[in-house]
Every structure is written in structure tokens, then in C-alpha cells.
Design an enzyme around this catalytic site. Structure first.
Site, PDB file in Angstrom:
ATOM      1  N   HIS B  65     -11.579  -4.686   2.232  1.00 45.72           N
ATOM      2  CA  HIS B  65     -11.025  -5.683   0.704  1.00 45.72           C
ATOM      3  C   HIS B  65     -10.830  -6.793   0.759  1.00 45.72           C
ATOM      4  O   HIS B  65     -10.039  -6.791   0.053  1.00 45.72           O
ATOM      5  CB  HIS B  65     -10.461  -3.818  -0.114  1.00 45.72           C
ATOM      6  CG  HIS B  65     -10.933  -2.527  -0.682  1.00 45.72           C
ATOM      7  ND1 HIS B  65     -11.810  -2.228  -1.700  1.00 45.72           N
ATOM      8  CD2 HIS B  65     -11.362  -1.995   0.249  1.00 45.72           C
ATOM      9  CE1 HIS B  65     -12.031  -1.760  -1.759  1.00 45.72           C
ATOM     10  NE2 HIS B  65     -12.159  -0.689  -0.816  1.00 45.72           N
ATOM     11  N   TYR B 329      -3.484   0.223   6.721  1.00 45.91           N
ATOM     12  CA  TYR B 329      -2.920  -1.081   6.536  1.00 45.91           C
ATOM     13  C   TYR B 329      -1.785  -1.838   6.597  1.00 45.91           C
ATOM     14  O   TYR B 329      -2.097  -2.934   6.255  1.00 45.91           O
ATOM     15  CB  TYR B 329      -2.732  -0.370   4.865  1.00 45.91           C
ATOM     16  CG  TYR B 329      -3.513  -0.156   4.173  1.00 45.91           C
ATOM     17  CD1 TYR B 329      -5.439   0.478   4.880  1.00 45.91           C
ATOM     18  CD2 TYR B 329      -3.767   0.475   2.970  1.00 45.91           C
ATOM     19  CE1 TYR B 329      -5.647   1.148   3.759  1.00 45.91           C
ATOM     20  CE2 TYR B 329      -4.774   0.616   1.621  1.00 45.91           C
ATOM     21  CZ  TYR B 329      -5.480   1.118   2.347  1.00 45.91           C
ATOM     22  OH  TYR B 329      -6.976   1.472   1.383  1.00 45.91           O
TER      23      TYR B 329
HETATM   24  C1  HEM Z   1      -8.926   6.099   6.818  1.00 47.66           C
HETATM   25  C2  HEM Z   1      -9.495   5.403   5.258  1.00 47.66           C
HETATM   26  C3  HEM Z   1      -9.469   4.552   4.663  1.00 47.66           C
HETATM   27  C4  HEM Z   1      -9.207   3.060   5.789  1.00 47.66           C
HETATM   28  C5  HEM Z   1      -9.072   3.053   7.303  1.00 47.66           C
HETATM   29  C6  HEM Z   1      -8.833   1.959   5.121  1.00 47.66           C
HETATM   30  C7  HEM Z   1      -8.948   0.541   5.970  1.00 47.66           C
HETATM   31  C8  HEM Z   1      -8.160  -0.295   4.321  1.00 47.66           C
HETATM   32  C9  HEM Z   1      -7.768  -1.365   5.272  1.00 47.66           C
HETATM   33  C10 HEM Z   1      -7.327  -1.771   6.900  1.00 47.66           C
HETATM   34  C11 HEM Z   1      -7.268  -2.465   4.338  1.00 47.66           C
HETATM   35  C12 HEM Z   1      -6.560  -3.712   3.869  1.00 47.66           C
HETATM   36  C13 HEM Z   1      -5.373  -4.047   3.877  1.00 47.66           C
HETATM   37  C14 HEM Z   1      -4.189  -4.543   3.724  1.00 47.66           C
HETATM   38  O1  HEM Z   1      -4.178  -6.036   4.932  1.00 47.66           O
HETATM   39  O2  HEM Z   1      -3.484  -4.983   3.025  1.00 47.66           O
HETATM   40  C15 HEM Z   1      -7.916  -1.671   3.268  1.00 47.66           C
HETATM   41  C16 HEM Z   1      -7.401  -2.269   1.565  1.00 47.66           C
HETATM   42  C17 HEM Z   1      -7.882  -1.073   0.212  1.00 47.66           C
HETATM   43  N1  HEM Z   1      -8.673  -0.258   0.497  1.00 47.66           N
HETATM   44 FE1  HEM Z   1      -8.647   1.395   1.930  1.00 47.66          FE
HETATM   45  N2  HEM Z   1      -9.163   2.324   4.014  1.00 47.66           N
HETATM   46  C18 HEM Z   1      -8.923   3.547   3.618  1.00 47.66           C
HETATM   47  C19 HEM Z   1      -9.217   4.025   2.519  1.00 47.66           C
HETATM   48  C20 HEM Z   1      -9.492   3.985   0.976  1.00 47.66           C
HETATM   49  C21 HEM Z   1      -9.252   4.537   0.192  1.00 47.66           C
HETATM   50  C22 HEM Z   1      -9.653   6.308   0.142  1.00 47.66           C
HETATM   51  C23 HEM Z   1      -9.984   3.934  -1.082  1.00 47.66           C
HETATM   52  C24 HEM Z   1      -9.568   4.561  -2.226  1.00 47.66           C
HETATM   53  C25 HEM Z   1      -8.678   5.547  -3.192  1.00 47.66           C
HETATM   54  C26 HEM Z   1      -9.425   2.911  -0.433  1.00 47.66           C
HETATM   55  C27 HEM Z   1      -9.417   1.439  -1.490  1.00 47.66           C
HETATM   56  C28 HEM Z   1      -8.719   0.226  -0.817  1.00 47.66           C
HETATM   57  C29 HEM Z   1      -8.440  -1.007  -1.214  1.00 47.66           C
HETATM   58  C30 HEM Z   1      -8.841  -0.895  -3.069  1.00 47.66           C
HETATM   59  C31 HEM Z   1      -8.030  -2.021  -0.362  1.00 47.66           C
HETATM   60  C32 HEM Z   1      -7.541  -3.664  -0.880  1.00 47.66           C
HETATM   61  C33 HEM Z   1      -6.453  -3.239  -1.681  1.00 47.66           C
HETATM   62  C34 HEM Z   1      -5.504  -4.387  -1.565  1.00 47.66           C
HETATM   63  O3  HEM Z   1      -5.844  -5.621  -2.809  1.00 47.66           O
HETATM   64  O4  HEM Z   1      -5.054  -4.751  -1.259  1.00 47.66           O
HETATM   65  N3  HEM Z   1      -8.930   2.999   0.863  1.00 47.66           N
HETATM   66  N4  HEM Z   1      -8.322  -0.381   3.251  1.00 47.66           N
END
Ligand code: HEM
Ligand code: HEM
Ligand code: HEM
EC number: 1.11.1.-
Lengths: 187, 352
Positions: B65, B329
Site C-alpha cells: 500500500h 507492519y
Molecule cells: C498477513 C497479511 C498482511 C501483510 C503481511 C500485510 C502487509 C502490509 C505492509 C507491510 C504494509 C505497510 C505498513 C507500513 O509500512 O506502515 C501494509 C499496509 C496496509 N495494509 Fe496490509 N498486510 C496484510 C493484510 C492486510 C489486510 C487483511 C488488510 C485489510 C483489511 C490490509 C490492508 C492494508 C492497508 C489499508 C495498508 C495501508 C495502511 C497505511 O495507509 O499505512 N492488509 N500491509
């Protein structure tokens, strides 16, 4: 009076062994939690923070007690370099016991995370939010943790060396309250 | 080196060996705990590495994202949520909100019309000093059932083996639902027209200690207008950011926060299974987005929307995702904050 003492005071011994357990637990919890994505990650993190802060409080108490009560002298026949190593390592331990929790607390502050101890009990941030500070403190927490563990292994080896090879009473000074030298009675 | 006065006993060698063994045992236990002896352990590092595109990660940016824009606004709680959770955020009142609209891609320069999944990160702060963070997506369920499966999916997507995805789909049939959604769900021209779903299950705890398993969604006030991806592509690579900026300039944009309560037996541990539509829902308040700011110097840049940052009154459930997400995260955050020089702020000192 303290000069003639051959043992650490009971309070000092209590603090030493209690904190030894807590600190070893912290190091294992620390490296364990950052190596997993399983639900235990959250459990371990939720122990790491309050236990780390407890160590900070205990370390400050211990420093006060140490300044008040002093320490028994090392054996006169201990080689100077070993005495120096003992003293320096003890300074390093105090520095680490106080610095590690402060760095952890500061790192979370700089990241803008809430610093949750338990339930709704939070600590205030001690630093402003800053990516640079977070990165620096993260690096410090990481490397100092390994230095801490290495120093503990060295300290453990030295303590056992005193206990089983030199048999000079240094181990007993921390292990027991009676009979200097000889075999350490189990406490 | 002066000899100690007490000559070591004859068993000194035996003692030294024993001491060495104890110290080595301690070091080994530590290495084991750290995972250095278990190469198959799924670590946050591996998870985050697997997210990287073939050319490597975009330094200084979120590892997933990665493309996004900050917003600020308020959350107006209507008080209805207090029946489910004692968290202050549900007590009637207005609380500051800080969030981020984003696209589900590790590439911060991806063209908007090429990214299927859109997301929203949200933080609501309450006067009792507590924070609630959540990261939601416009898909109504997650493509896979477990964090390990998500990792395997990332590996399959990055694999050179042409059959990798087929093999994966064979082992994880739940992925088909995502394929169906990706093909059939309408695309829209605005973040303001998207419904964002929390997908993971959490536990709400009310004042008497009663627990309810819940999921939540932000339901847009704006009417979604379907637009074909081809038409969206013509609007330029960053149309979503421009559109939401203009739109919020014209007036605040609103979403209703809707909490869905599970029936006994509903799957809480598996976010790939949506709950049936007839479940009890409670509308607990309204998110109003009042201002858009670019991420580079914006207030959401250095926030980790870790879904386990919860006020007391909300806790994690048996859903394994929030823990895995929290671990990943944090790793992404550690890396990107250490790479700030690769994503420099434009106006130094302009940060609030
Ligand atoms: C094991 C499963 C998942 C992994 C490994 C993962 C991994 C990541 C990582 C590494 C980031 C960047 C975080 C940062 O640097 O602040 C991220 C952001 C994000 N993820 Fe996931 N994610 C997973 C599951 C999900 C799920 C289930 C959702 C939705 C419900 C989701 C929605 C998002 C969103 C919306 C962002 C952006 C948040 C922001 O604006 O900082 N992710 N994810
Ligand atoms: C005596 C005190 C402490 C010791 C010995 C200790 C030790 C450790 C160790 C070994 C790690 C894992 C490092 C790695 O392999 O990456 C770690 C990580 C961490 N510690 Fe501590 N710690 C202490 C106090 C604290 C405190 C008081 C806090 C916060 C209030 C804290 C917060 C953290 C966090 C957040 C991480 C994870 C960092 C990341 O990778 O994101 N620590 N600690
Ligand atoms: C795990 C963390 C440990 C820490 C941070 C630690 C720290 C210290 C410190 C700072 C001292 C100096 C006395 C004081 O002011 O309290 C000390 C003394 C001592 N420690 Fe530890 N210790 C640890 C573990 C151990 C272990 C595992 C052993 C032995 C099996 C041990 C045996 C001793 C002995 C025998 C002394 C007395 C040495 C002297 O009089 O100079 N310690 N320790």
C-alpha cells in the site's frame, strides 16, 4: 564497615538474581518476538514493554542501593586486568540496564506508537515523533541487546570460573550470605 | 600474568569444559529463540521481503500500500457503539481522525487505474489518551485464509514457475472468490465512493465485560459511480489523489462506521470468509474527511496503521491476521524510517 563485608547485602543479592531472571527473559522474548508472525508475537510484545519498564525501575533502585551499600572487595590476589574487567563490566551492566529500557521507550515515542503497559495504562512519550530518531534508537536497541547478551555470557563464564576454578569467594559474595570461600551452599 | 595463590585443582580442566558447555548452551538457546537455527520459520523479515516487487522495494516507502495520500478530519460517535464496547471512541462526541487513502501495491509510482485494491488507514484519538488504528480495503474479504497462505501467495506471484499460481490456487481454493471480485466488482473514480472493510475480526468488550466478535466497515455517503478501468486510465496516473483533493476542497466527505456483530459459530479466525449479510449491524458514527495533504510532508507519513493499536474495549480475536500484520507492519516501518533519506521531505521543518 562495608569494606570488611565479604558478601553483597541480602537486598543486593535479591535484586541481582531477580533482575538476572528478568533481563535474560527480556532478551529471549525480544529476539523471539521479532522472529515470528504468529499470535504469540502480540503476547510477547505485551510482556516485553511492561517487563522492560519494570527493569528500568529496579535498575534505578539497585543503583541507589549499590551507591549506599557498596560492594565487597574483590580478592587481593585477583590479577589487575581481571579486576578492571570486573569493574568495567559492572559499569556496563548498570548502563545497559538503564539505557535499554529508555531506548525502547524512546523508540516507541519517536514512532508515535502508544506505549501500553497493560490495559488502559499508558506511559507518556519521552521524545517527539521523528523517523530519524526512531531509526537511530532502533539500531541502538538492536545492537546493544546483542552486546548485553554477550556481556552476560562473559559474566556467567567468569562467575562460574570463580566458583569452580578459582574458588575464591567471588561467586559466594553474590550467591550466599554466609561462609566466604569454599563451596557455595544453595540458596 | 600472576598466578592465583590457590592453585586450581586437578579437575580445573573438567570445570573449564563444563563452563564452556554452559556458556555455549546459553548462546545456542538464544540463537534458537531468535530463529537462526530454524530457516523455515516465517519471520516478519521474510514476509516483508516477499512483498517487494522484482526490482526491489521502493526505499523510504511503505512495503505494501505504498502509494497514498494523507487526510485529516473528525470522527463523530453517535453513542450507539457503547452498547458493544466501553472504548471512549464510541461515547457520543467528536474525536480527531488522521488517515491515509492508499493503493494496494508496493510501487509508490504505480498508475492508479492499474491497482485493483484500494485501502484506507485510519487513526482516531480520544481524550483518555488512547488510539484506535485500523487499515481497511475495498475488498469485502481477504484473498486467503491464513498469514502463511498470504506469504505463499506472494511467493507464487513472484515465482518464475508458470504453474506456480495454478498450484497455489489448487492448495488454496478460497483465492477464487477474490478472482471473482476482481473481475466483477465495479471500479469507481474516487476514494470517496469506496466502501472500506476492516475484514479482520476483533472482540468488543462492553462496560460489564460482555464480549462480542465484530468486524467493521466504512460505508461511503457518496453514491458509487461505476467507471471502466479503460476510462480511468485516461484520467492520468494520479487521478485518485487529484480527485479526492479537489473533492474535499469542495466540501468534506463522509463515511458511516458500521459494526457487524457475529452470530455464534460465524468464522472469526478466517478473514477469507465473509459473514452472511443478515448479521446484526450497528452504525456507531461518522468519519468526516476535511483536508487532504500529500504524503511526503504529511501527518500520515510516519504513522504505522498497525491494526493491533486498539483502545481498551477492543481486543484481538482468534483471527491470526492482526498479529501477523502487526509484526510485518512494524518491520516495514523500521525499514522505511531508516531510509528517510531516500524519500526526502520537500519542506524541511514544515512538519507539524
Ligand atoms: C498477513 C497479511 C498482511 C501483510 C503481511 C500485510 C502487509 C502490509 C505492509 C507491510 C504494509 C505497510 C505498513 C507500513 O509500512 O506502515 C501494509 C499496509 C496496509 N495494509 Fe496490509 N498486510 C496484510 C493484510 C492486510 C489486510 C487483511 C488488510 C485489510 C483489511 C490490509 C490492508 C492494508 C492497508 C489499508 C495498508 C495501508 C495502511 C497505511 O495507509 O499505512 N492488509 N500491509
Ligand atoms: C532491559 C531492557 C530491554 C531489553 C534487554 C530488550 C531487549 C530487546 C531485544 C533482544 C529485542 C530484539 C531485537 C532484534 O533482534 O531485533 C528487542 C526489541 C524491541 N524492544 Fe526491547 N528490550 C528492553 C526494553 C524495552 C522496553 C522498555 C521497550 C518499550 C517500552 C522495548 C521495546 C522493544 C520493541 C518495540 C522492540 C521491537 C523493535 C522492532 O524490531 O520493531 N524494549 N528488545
Ligand atoms: C542476566 C543478567 C545479569 C546481570 C545484568 C548481572 C549484573 C551484575 C552486576 C551489575 C554485578 C555487580 C554487583 C552489583 O552492583 O549488583 C554482578 C555481580 C555478580 N554476578 Fe551478575 N549479573 C547477571 C547474571 C549473573 C549470572 C547468570 C551469574 C552466575 C551464574 C552472576 C553472578 C554474579 C556474581 C558471582 C557477582 C559478584 C561479582 C563481584 O563481586 O564482582 N550474574 N552481576
Amino acid at each position: 564497615m562495608t569494606m570488611a563485608r565479604q558478601h553483597f547485602t541480602p537486598l543486593q543479592r535479591l535484586l541481582h538474581w531477580l533482575m538476572a531472571i528478568c533481563i535474560l527473559a527480556m532478551l529471549f522474548i525480544g529476539v523471539g518476538m521479532v522472529s515470528t508472525v504468529m499470535p504469540k508475537y502480540l503476547t510477547l510484545v505485551s510482556i516485553h514493554k511492561p517487563l522492560g519498564i519494570a527493569i528500568l525501575v529496579l535498575a534505578l533502585v539497585r543503583l541507589g542501593v549499590r551507591l549506599r551499600d557498596g560492594a565487597p572487595a574483590l580478592p587481593a590476589d585477583l590479577p589487575e586486568p581481571m579486576k578492571l574487567a570486573a569493574h568495567l563490566s559492572h559499569y556496563a551492566f548498570y548502563a545497559l540496564m538503564i539505557a535499554m529500557p529508555l531506548i525502547g521507550w524512546g523508540m516507541l515515542s519517536a514512532a508515535g506508537y502508544p506505549i501500553v503497559l497493560f490495559g488502559g495504562v499508558h506511559l507518556p512519550p519521552i521524545l517527539p515523533q521523528s523517523d530519524g530518531l526512531h531509526a537511530t534508537l532502533w539500531t541502538a536497541h538492536y545492537y546493544l541487546a546483542f552486546a548485553f547478551f554477550a556481556l552476560i555470557l562473559l559474566h556467567l563464564g567468569a562467575a562460574l570460573f570463580h566458583a569452580f576454578v578459582r574458588r575464591d569467594g567471588v561467586f559466594e559474595a553474590m550467591a550466599s550470605g554466609s561462609s566466604a570461600g569454599g563451596v557455595a551452599p544453595a540458596e | 600474568m600472576p598466578e592465583p595463590s590457590r592453585t586450581p585443582s586437578r579437575s580445573a580442566l573438567g570445570s573449564l569444559v563444563m563452563i564452556a558447555a554452559i556458556v555455549a548452551g546459553g548462546a545456542t538457546a538464544f540463537a534458537y529463540t531468535a530463529g537462526w537455527l530454524s530457516p523455515q520459520r516465517l519471520t516478519p523479515d521474510k514476509m516483508v521481503d516477499a512483498l517487494a516487487p522484482p526490482g526491489g522495494p521502493a526505499l523510504g516507502h511503505r512495503r505494501n500500500h505504498a502509494k497514498g495520500v494523507c487526510f485529516t478530519g473528525v470522527f463523530d460517535a453517535n453513542g450507539a457503539g457503547t452498547a458493544l464496547s466501553k472504548a471512549q471512541v464510541f461515547a457520543a462526541g467528536q474525536y480527531p481522525a488522521l488517515g491515509r487513502f492508499n493503493l494496494g501495491t508496493p510501487d509508490p509510482h504505480a498508475a492508479d487505474a492499474t491497482v485493483r485494491v484500494r485501502g484506507l488507514g485510519l487513526q482516531i484519538a480520544t481524550p483518555d489518551g488512547q488510539l484506535w488504528r485500523s487499515a481497511m480495503i475495498d475488498v469485502p474479504f481477504f484473498p486467503v485464509a491464513t498469514p502463511q497462505a498470504f506469504y505463499d501467495l506472494l511467493l507464487a506471484q513472484g515465482s518464475k514457475d508458470p504453474n506456480a499460481m495454478k498450484t497455489f490456487a489448487g492448495a488454496h481454493p478460497e483465492i477464487a472468490a477474490f478472482g471473482g471480485w476482481a473481475k466483477s466488482a465495479p471500479w469507481t473514480g474516487s476514494y470517496a465512493e469506496e466502501r472500506f472493510n476492516g475484514i479482520n475480526s476483533f472482540i468488543f468488550v462492553d462496560g460489564s465485560g460482555k464480549e462480542s466478535a465484530v468486524r467493521w466497515s466504512l460505508v461511503p455517503a457518496a453514491q458509487p459511480v461505476p467507471v471502466s478501468p479503460d476510462d480511468l486510465a485516461k484520467r492520468g496516473p494520479d487521478f485518485l489523489e487529484q480527485e479526492i483533493t479537489d473533492r474535499v476542497h469542495g466540501g468534506p466527505q463522509r463515511w458511516t462506521l458500521r459494526v457487524t456483530v457475529a452470530n455464534p459459530g460465524d468464522p472469526t479466525a478466517d478473514p477469507s470468509k465473509a459473514w452472511p449479510d443478515d448479521r446484526h449491524t450497528v452504525e456507531v458514527g461518522t468519519l468526516t474527511v476535511q483536508k487532504i495533504e500529500a504524503e511526503q510532508d504529511g501527518p500520515c507519513r510516519d504513522i504505522n496503521y498497525d491494526p493491533t493499536v486498539l483502545p481498551s474495549g477492543i481486543k484481538t480475536s482468534d483471527d491470526p491476521f492482526p498479529a501477523a500484520r502487526s509484526a510485518a507492519y512494524a518491520k516495514s516501518f523500521d525499514r522505511r524510517t531508516a531510509e528517510a533519506q531516500d524519500y526526502p521531505r520537500t519542506a524541511t521543518g514544515a512538519k507539524p
